[in-house]
Design an enzyme around this catalytic site. Structure first.
Site, mmCIF file in Angstrom:
data_model
loop_
_atom_site.group_PDB
_atom_site.id
_atom_site.type_symbol
_atom_site.label_atom_id
_atom_site.label_comp_id
_atom_site.label_asym_id
_atom_site.label_seq_id
_atom_site.Cartn_x
_atom_site.Cartn_y
_atom_site.Cartn_z
ATOM 1 N N CYS A 122 0.815 -1.221 0.000
ATOM 2 C CA CYS A 122 0.000 0.000 0.000
ATOM 3 C C CYS A 122 0.845 1.267 0.000
ATOM 4 O O CYS A 122 0.315 2.366 -0.046
ATOM 5 C CB CYS A 122 -0.929 0.009 1.220
ATOM 6 S SG CYS A 122 -2.068 -1.381 1.270
ATOM 7 N N CYS A 157 -0.378 9.890 7.650
ATOM 8 C CA CYS A 157 0.885 9.463 8.257
ATOM 9 C C CYS A 157 0.822 9.575 9.779
ATOM 10 O O CYS A 157 1.356 8.723 10.496
ATOM 11 C CB CYS A 157 2.042 10.299 7.718
ATOM 12 S SG CYS A 157 2.339 10.055 5.949
#
Length: 278
Positions: free
Chosen positions: A35, A105
């Site tokens: 991913c 993130c």
């Protein structure tokens, strides 16, 4: 070109606590190389339930590295109960902010911390019980709902920025809009209709079994010199091979049934039966 703060650039160029703690008390693996982003967080916890050390290994962009680096700095010296309350927004703020397109993130950092703590305490992560909505990035409905609620998301684009869901083929966009509407309705005091239970496909079952083995079972067995390998999945029958110290251990049968099978039943499917490869 993304505009990064000086703090993000510093943690990217000079990342802190890179590596892996030997015989870690807690291990958190999130994301996937397939991913594009993956993070492994290891922690040490003392008798007073304080995180005394934290290290990370990550594969990803500057924001992923910076988020992982600053997270390890934040949690060292922190009590577990305090660490459990950390949010992805706390991580982003510690970096002086992140571009909206890179907020996923900070979410990955928070998820790795939760996974490491759960690995240490033996708790079950609720997010692992969700139904996969975005197959490109393996994001579940529960992860999406949580992101919507915690970050007050209002669009599919927001969901993609925070979870990566919808950032691949785009086939899940309709499901994302539905989850957004249902979550908003729930926040307004309405009860959204319960999602229909979808039968787990063989591929989904195998993927979840592999994830639980890699994330929780294997790291714990390795602490005692053991190891495990998935051999086959046939219906509800899961065949594994115990390796290392576990292979010749007198408690191998107990490990297989009371630990491996129990974990897989809790986090994948309650009808699973684990057998040892002969």
């Amino acid at each position: 070109m993304w505009e990064y703060t000086d703090t993000v650039q510093d943690h990217f160029i000079n990342p802190r606590n890179v590596g892996e703690i030997e015989r870690a008390d807690g291990v958190g693996n999130v994301g996937s190389l397939a991913c594009g982003d993956a993070l492994r967080l290891t922690i040490k916890v003392d008798a007073n339930q304080v995180i005394t050390d934290a290290k990370f290994k990550t594969f990803g962009c500057a924001s992923a590295i910076a988020s992982s680096s600053v997270l390890t700095e934040m949690i060292k010296g922190m009590k577990l109960e305090e660490a459990k309350k950390l949010t992805n927004d706390d991580i982003a703020k510690a970096l002086g902010g992140l571009p909206k397109e890179k907020m996923h993130c900070s979410v990955m950092g928070r998820e790795a911390l939760e996974a490491a703590i759960a690995n240490y305490t033996g708790a079950i992560l609720p997010m692992a019980q969700g139904e996969v909505v975005c197959e490109c990035f393996g994001v579940t409905d529960l992860e999406i709902i949580r992101a919507i609620r915690e970050n007050s998301l209002t669009s599919v684009e927001d969901i993609t920025n925070f979870t990566k869901a919808g950032g691949g083929c785009g086939k899940c966009e309709g499901k994302l809009r539905a989850l957004l509407a249902e979550t908003a309705a729930g926040a307004a005091g309405h009860t959204p209709s319960a999602p229909k239970k979808k039968r787990m496909t063989t591929l989904e079952k195998i993927k979840k079994i592999e994830e639980v083995i890699e994330r929780e079972i294997k790291p714990n067995l390795k602490k005692d010199g053991g190891d495990i390998q998935l051999i086959d999945v046939d219906g509800d029958f899961v065949t594994v091979s115990l390796r290392g110290a576990c292979a010749n251990c007198s408690s191998a049968r107990t490990t297989l049934k009371e630990y491996v099978e129990k974990k897989l039943r809790e986090q994948v499917l309650e009808t699973l039966i684990v057998e040892e490869d002969k």
